[in-house]
Write a protein that holds these residues in place. Structure first.
Motif, PDB file in Angstrom:
ATOM      1  N   SER A   1       2.782  -9.288   8.874  1.00  0.00           N
ATOM      2  CA  SER A   1       3.463  -7.986   8.870  1.00  0.00           C
ATOM      3  C   SER A   1       3.995  -7.624  10.244  1.00  0.00           C
ATOM      4  O   SER A   1       4.946  -6.867  10.362  1.00  0.00           O
ATOM      5  CB  SER A   1       2.507  -6.896   8.389  1.00  0.00           C
TER       6      SER A   1
ATOM      7  N   HIS B   1       2.534  -5.684  12.014  1.00  0.00           N
ATOM      8  CA  HIS B   1       2.325  -4.233  11.899  1.00  0.00           C
ATOM      9  C   HIS B   1       2.226  -3.570  13.278  1.00  0.00           C
ATOM     10  O   HIS B   1       1.325  -3.859  14.052  1.00  0.00           O
ATOM     11  CB  HIS B   1       1.040  -3.985  11.098  1.00  0.00           C
TER      12      HIS B   1
ATOM     13  N   MET C   1       7.738  -2.423  13.858  1.00  0.00           N
ATOM     14  CA  MET C   1       7.776  -1.802  12.542  1.00  0.00           C
ATOM     15  C   MET C   1       6.375  -1.681  11.964  1.00  0.00           C
ATOM     16  O   MET C   1       5.497  -2.488  12.257  1.00  0.00           O
ATOM     17  CB  MET C   1       8.628  -2.639  11.579  1.00  0.00           C
TER      18      MET C   1
ATOM     19  N   GLY D   1       4.430  -2.543   9.134  1.00  0.00           N
ATOM     20  CA  GLY D   1       4.753  -3.514   8.096  1.00  0.00           C
ATOM     21  C   GLY D   1       3.649  -3.835   7.117  1.00  0.00           C
ATOM     22  O   GLY D   1       3.890  -4.531   6.124  1.00  0.00           O
TER      23      GLY D   1
ATOM     24  N   THR E   1       4.214  -2.996   3.311  1.00  0.00           N
ATOM     25  CA  THR E   1       5.333  -3.643   2.619  1.00  0.00           C
ATOM     26  C   THR E   1       5.252  -5.166   2.672  1.00  0.00           C
ATOM     27  O   THR E   1       6.118  -5.845   2.126  1.00  0.00           O
ATOM     28  CB  THR E   1       6.666  -3.174   3.239  1.00  0.00           C
TER      29      THR E   1
ATOM     30  N   THR F   1       8.842   6.818   4.216  1.00  0.00           N
ATOM     31  CA  THR F   1       8.159   6.951   5.513  1.00  0.00           C
ATOM     32  C   THR F   1       7.235   8.163   5.553  1.00  0.00           C
ATOM     33  O   THR F   1       6.244   8.164   6.271  1.00  0.00           O
ATOM     34  CB  THR F   1       9.175   7.118   6.664  1.00  0.00           C
TER      35      THR F   1
ATOM     36  N   THR G   1       9.116   2.275   9.175  1.00  0.00           N
ATOM     37  CA  THR G   1       9.461   1.098   8.387  1.00  0.00           C
ATOM     38  C   THR G   1      10.969   0.953   8.250  1.00  0.00           C
ATOM     39  O   THR G   1      11.672   1.931   7.967  1.00  0.00           O
ATOM     40  CB  THR G   1       8.838   1.158   6.982  1.00  0.00           C
TER      41      THR G   1
ATOM     42  N   ASP H   1      12.590   2.002   4.655  1.00  0.00           N
ATOM     43  CA  ASP H   1      12.509   3.373   4.146  1.00  0.00           C
ATOM     44  C   ASP H   1      13.531   3.600   3.036  1.00  0.00           C
ATOM     45  O   ASP H   1      14.717   3.294   3.189  1.00  0.00           O
ATOM     46  CB  ASP H   1      12.775   4.358   5.300  1.00  0.00           C
TER      47      ASP H   1
END
Lengths: 345, 410
Positions: free
Chosen positions: B292, B294, B313, B315, B318, B377, B387, B390
Motif C-alpha cells: 500500500s 500507506h 497516499m 493506501g 484500498t 476521503t 487517497t 477519492d
C-alpha cells in the motif's frame, strides 16, 4: 465550458456583438489560458479596447468598479505586474489593497489556505494572486467566494501577460493595416528560459489558440519535455528558429528558479541565444520584438534591438497590460455588480 | 491476546498456493490446524464464510505509519514499517519498541534504516537492529547516492542475510521534482524529473547487488525501462525482487491535472505506457508484490500547492480492492492476486504467515471480492484521507479478519 453554439461568426469583432449572459464568459476566475476557449480569448481582447481608449484619454477614470474592493495578494516579488493591476483597479474606481508576502502572515507560518480564508473573510470582490508555486492560485480559488485572477503561479501560467501580449501584437499589426482579428499564419518565436517560464506556457496556449505558428528556442536544459504536445515546434539553434519569424519574443533567464547549473554562463548564453541586430536580420524584415520584462540587456537581448522604435513593442506591452487587466477585472465582477445579462449566471 | 477456543471457518473458498479449494479451515492455538475437508470439532466456535474467499491476512510490505484502523479495514494483519519515522528507526532500541507496538492484533515488522538518520553517509547498526526485531533494511524514501556506501551496505546485508529495500530514483536527476517530465508536467509548470531516473537507480542497485550477493528488493518499480532491467536480472538468477503500489498500476500522470495533491506521490505518477508496463510486469511475475505504501498525510501536508505538498497516499484501505481489480481485468487470477499481498511479502520478511497451510500463523481474512463500495476521503478509517482514489468506485472488501485465530474488532 462554453458551448460552441453561441459563438459569433469567425472574424467578427466581438465586443458589443458577443452575447452577454451565461454563455458569454462562464468562468468565475481567470486561472489560466488553458481553460479559455478561443472565442473567450478574443472576447477579452475586444473588451480591453475600450480601456485602451480610456487610458489614452485625459480622464483615465471609470466608476465601473466603484465600491468594490480588489486585493492584490503577491506572495512573490513583482513590480510591474503589481503596479499594472493596481492602476487597473484604481482606474476602474475600485478600492485596491496590496498585500506583499514580506509583510504577510505567510512569513509567520500561516498556510496558504488560511491566508485565502482570511482574505475571503474580508469580503474582497476580486483577488489577484501571484505565487511562486504552480497551482497555488487554483488552491486559493477553491477557498474563496470571489473571482480570482492569476497574476503568475510558479512555472504554470501567467494568463494576463499572454492576453496583454496578444493585445499589444494585435494593436501593432492593425497599425500596419493588417486586420489581425486573430493570428492565423503568424510566425511567433519565443526564445529564452522556456522551462521556468509561465509567460511562455500561457503564450503558447494563447497564440496557438489564435492560430499562430509558435516556435520555441532554448538550450536543451531550459526546454521542458513534451512541450511539442502543446502545439509548438522546438528549436535549439537560434538562427534556424529566427528564419522568417514575424514576431520575436525574448524571455529572461529566471535564475531565481534555477536550482543548479542550467547554462555555462550568461556570456555564453548571449553568444548562442542573445538577440542581436545581426540575428534579427534573419527574421522577417518587419519582425516585431517583444519581451515581458524585466529585460537583461546584453544577456537575452541587446539594447540596440530592445530600443528599436519601429520594431520593438515592449513598452506597448506594458501599456496594454493595464487595459487588459481592466477588462479582466470588469468582466469577472459583472455578475457581482448585477449587470444585466450577467447577474443570472 | 490468545485464542480462547478453536475456530472453524466453514463454507469457504480457500485461497491456497495450489489454487482455490472449497472447504473449511480450523484455527487452534493461534495456528492453522487443518484445512480442506474438515469439520468443526465439538467445542469449536464456527464462522460461516458464506462462500466467500478465505485468504491469509494481508501483509503490507512497507507502510510509513502504524495506522491500525486503516490496516485492519484493508485486511492487513502484518505490516513492514519503513524506517522513516520520528525518531528514525536507526537504533536497536527504537526497532525493539516498534516491533511490539501493534500487538496483539497487528504485527509490525520494522525495517531498519540502512544508514544513520537515513542520510546515506554512515551505515547504521544493522546487526544489532536485526537482533532487536528488524526484518529487513531500507533506504527509506530516499536513494543512497554514494555507490561506495551502497556497495558496502549490500555486502554487509549479504553477510547478515537481510533483504535490502531500496527507493530507486537517481537523486541527482530527481532534485526537487514533483512530477514525471513530459507533457503534463510541462502544461502544469511542475518541476519534473525524467522517468529514466528510476532505471538508472535500478541498474546501479542491481549491479551492486550482484557484486555483493545481497538480496535486493526494489520497493516500487514504476517504469517500463526499470521493469526491463528487473526482468533481465531475474532471468540471469539475480536475487532481485520488485514491488509496486496500486497508484502506479491504476493511475497515470494525467490525474495530476487540476493540481490535485492527493496525486503527489514518490515516485510520481508515470505515463500511460509505464502504467501499462507495470500491469504487464505484474502479469508476468516481474513484480513480486503489491504494497500500500500507506502514508497518511494530514491537510497541513496536502492542502498546499502541488510541488510544496508532501508526497504519499493513504493506501491501506484500498490495497485489496485495487489489487482485485487486476483479477477483473484478467491481469492475474485470484490466487496470484492474493499471493502478491500475502505469501510474497511473507517470504521477503521471513515470517511464518501469508499462506493457508497447516502450522502457519492463524492470520486469516474473509473477503467478498464483489462487494461494491465508493472511496470517500471523509469516511476513511485512515488517520488521514489522502487517497488518490477519492470518489472512485471499488469492488472487494474484507468482511472478517482474524489475527492469531482471534477476530479483529470483535
Amino acid at each position: 465550458m462554453t458551448s460552441s453554439d453561441n459563438m459569433p461568426p469567425a472574424g467578427s469583432h466581438y465586443a458589443g456583438k458577443y452575447p452577454a449572459g451565461r454563455q458569454a464568459f462562464p468562468h468565475r476566475d481567470l486561472l489560466g489560458i488553458g481553460r479559455l476557449e478561443r472565442h473567450e480569448i478574443l472576447f477579452l481582447l475586444d473588451e480591453a479596447q475600450q480601456w485602451v481608449d480610456l487610458n489614452r484619454s485625459s480622464a483615465k477614470h471609470s466608476d465601473a468598479l466603484a465600491g468594490l474592493t480588489v486585493i492584490n495578494a503577491f506572495f512573490e516579488n513583482s513590480t510591474r505586474t503589481l503596479l499594472s493591476f493596481e492602476i487597473a483597479g484604481k482606474r476602474l474606481g475600485a478600492d485596491v489593497v496590496n498585500m506583499h508576502a514580506a509583510t504577510s502572515s505567510v512569513k509567520k507560518g500561516e498556510t496558504l489556505i488560511d491566508t485565502a480564508i482570511t482574505l475571503n473573510a474580508m469580503r474582497a470582490d476580486a483577488i489577484v494572486i501571484r505565487h511562486g508555486s504552480s497551482g497555488a492560485v487554483d488552491l486559493i480559488a477553491q477557498a474563496v467566494d470571489c473571482p480570482v485572477l492569476n497574476a503568475g503561479d510558479g512555472s504554470h501560467e501567467h494568463p494576463t501577460q499572454a492576453l496583454l501580449d496578444a493585445l499589444a501584437l494585435r494593436h501593432a499589426l492593425r497599425e500596419r493595416g493588417e486586420p489581425a482579428d486573430d493570428f492565423t499564419g503568424l510566425k511567433v518565436l519565443i526564445c529564452g528560459d522556456i522551462l521556468h517560464s509561465r509567460v511562455a506556457r500561457s503564450n503558447i496556449l494563447c497564440l496557438t489558440a489564435l492560430g499562430a505558428d509558435v516556435r520555441l528556442c532554448a538550450p536543451p536544459a531550459l526546454m521542458p519535455d513534451g512541450v511539442e504536445a502543446m502545439g509548438a515546434s522546438v528549436f535549439h539553434n537560434f538562427e534556424t528558429a529566427l528564419d522568417g519569424a514575424d514576431v520575436v519574443m525574448m524571455l529572461r533567464l529566471q535564475t531565481e528558479r534555477m536550482n543548479g547549473q542550467f547554462i555555462p554562463s550568461p556570456r555564453e548564453y548571449h553568444y548562442l541565444f542573445g538577440l542581436t541586430k545581426a540575428r534579427l536580420a534573419l527574421a522577417a524584415s518587419d519582425a516585431l520584438i517583444m519581451h515581458p520584462g524585466p529585460m537583461n540587456r546584453g544577456v537575452e537581448i541587446d539594447s540596440e534591438v530592445a530600443d528599436l522604435l519601429d520594431r520593438s513593442i515592449i513598452t506597448r506591452q506594458v501599456e496594454m497590460g493595464v487595459a487588459l487587466r481592466m477588462a479582466c477585472l470588469d468582466v469577472l465582477t459583472r455578475k457581482a455588480r448585477g449587470i444585466e445579462g450577467w447577474a443570472s449566471q | 491476546m490468545k485464542q480462547a477456543a478453536p475456530l472453524t471457518i466453514t463454507n469457504a473458498q480457500l485461497v491456497t498456493p495450489n489454487g482455490i479449494e472449497y472447504g473449511a479451515i480450523r484455527l487452534a492455538e493461534g495456528r492453522i490446524a487443518a484445512l480442506g475437508a474438515v469439520s468443526a470439532a465439538p467445542g469449536d466456535h464456527a464462522h460461516d464464510a458464506r462462500g466467500k474467499l478465505v485468504t491469509p491476512g494481508l501483509i503490507d510490505f512497507g507502510v510509513f505509519a502504524i495506522d491500525k484502523p486503516a490496516l485492519h479495514f484493508g485486511g492487513i494483519t502484518r505490516a513492514a514499517l519503513m524506517p522513516d519515522q520520528s525518531p528514525m528507526l536507526d537504533l536497536p532500541s527504537r526497532v525493539s519498541y516498534i516491533a511490539k507496538s501493534g500487538k496483539p492484533d497487528l504485527w509490525v515488522h520494522p525495517l531498519a534504516a540502512a544508514t544513520r538518520g537515513l542520510e546515506g553517509a554512515e551505515l547504521a547498526e544493522i546487526g544489532l537492529m536485526r537482533e532487536a526485531g528488524a526484518r529487513g533494511i531500507a533506504t527509506g524514501r530516499r536513494w543512497i547516492a554514494d555507490s561506495g556506501i551502497m556497495l558496502r551496505l549490500l555486502r554487509y546485508a549479504a553477510m547478515l542475510d537481510m533483504v535490502v529495500v531500496t527507493h530507486a530514483e537517481d537523486g541527482g536527476l530527481v532534485g526537487d521534482a514533483a512530477a514525471t517530465s513530459g507533457e503534463m508536467a510541462t502544461r502544469l509548470g511542475l518541476p519534473g524529473a525524467p522517468a529514466e531516473a528510476e532505471a538508472l537507480a535500478v541498474a546501479r542497485d542491481i549491479a551492486l547487488a550482484e557484486m555483493s550477493g545481497a538480496r535486493l528488493h526494489i520497493r516500487q518499480v514504476t517504469t517500463r525501462a526499470a521493469l526491463d532491467l528487473v526482468r533481465a536480472a531475474k532471468s540471469r538468477g539475480a536475487a532481485v525482487t520488485a514491488g509496486v503500489t496500486p497508484a502506479h498500476f491504476m493511475l497515470s500522470d494525467l490525474e495530476t491535472q487540476g493540481f490535485r495533491t492527493f496525486m503527489r506521490l514518490s515516485p510520481p505518477l508515470r505515463s500511460e505506457d509505464d502504467r501499462q508496463a507495470v500491469r504487464e510486469g505484474i502479469a508476468d511475475g516481474t513484480i513480486d508484490l503489491i504494497a500500500s505504501g500507506h502514508d497518511p498525510r494530514g491537510p497541513e501536508d496536502k492542502r498546499l500547492p502541488f510541488a510544496d505538498a508532501e508526497p504519499g497516499m493513504a493506501g491501506a484501505e484500498t490495497l485489496l480492492a485495487s489489487t482485485l481489480s487486476l483479477v477483473r481485468d484478467e491481469v492475474v487470477d485470484h490466487a496470484r492476486a492474493i499471493a502478491l499481498l500475502t505469501s510474497a511479502p511473507a517470504a521477503l520478511l521471513g515470517v511464518e504467515a501469508g499462506v493457508l497451510a497447516t502450522g502457519m500463523e492463524a492470520d486469516v481474512a474473509i473477503i467478498d471480492p464483489d462487494k461494491p463500495w465508493i472511496v470517500d476521503t471523509d469516511r476513511m478509517a485512515a488517520s488521514a484521507g489522502n487517497t488518490p482514489f477519492d470518489g472512485q468506485p471499488m469492488q472487494g472488501r474484507v468482511t472478517a479478519l482474524f489475527k492469531g485465530g482471534v477476530q479483529v474488532g470483535d
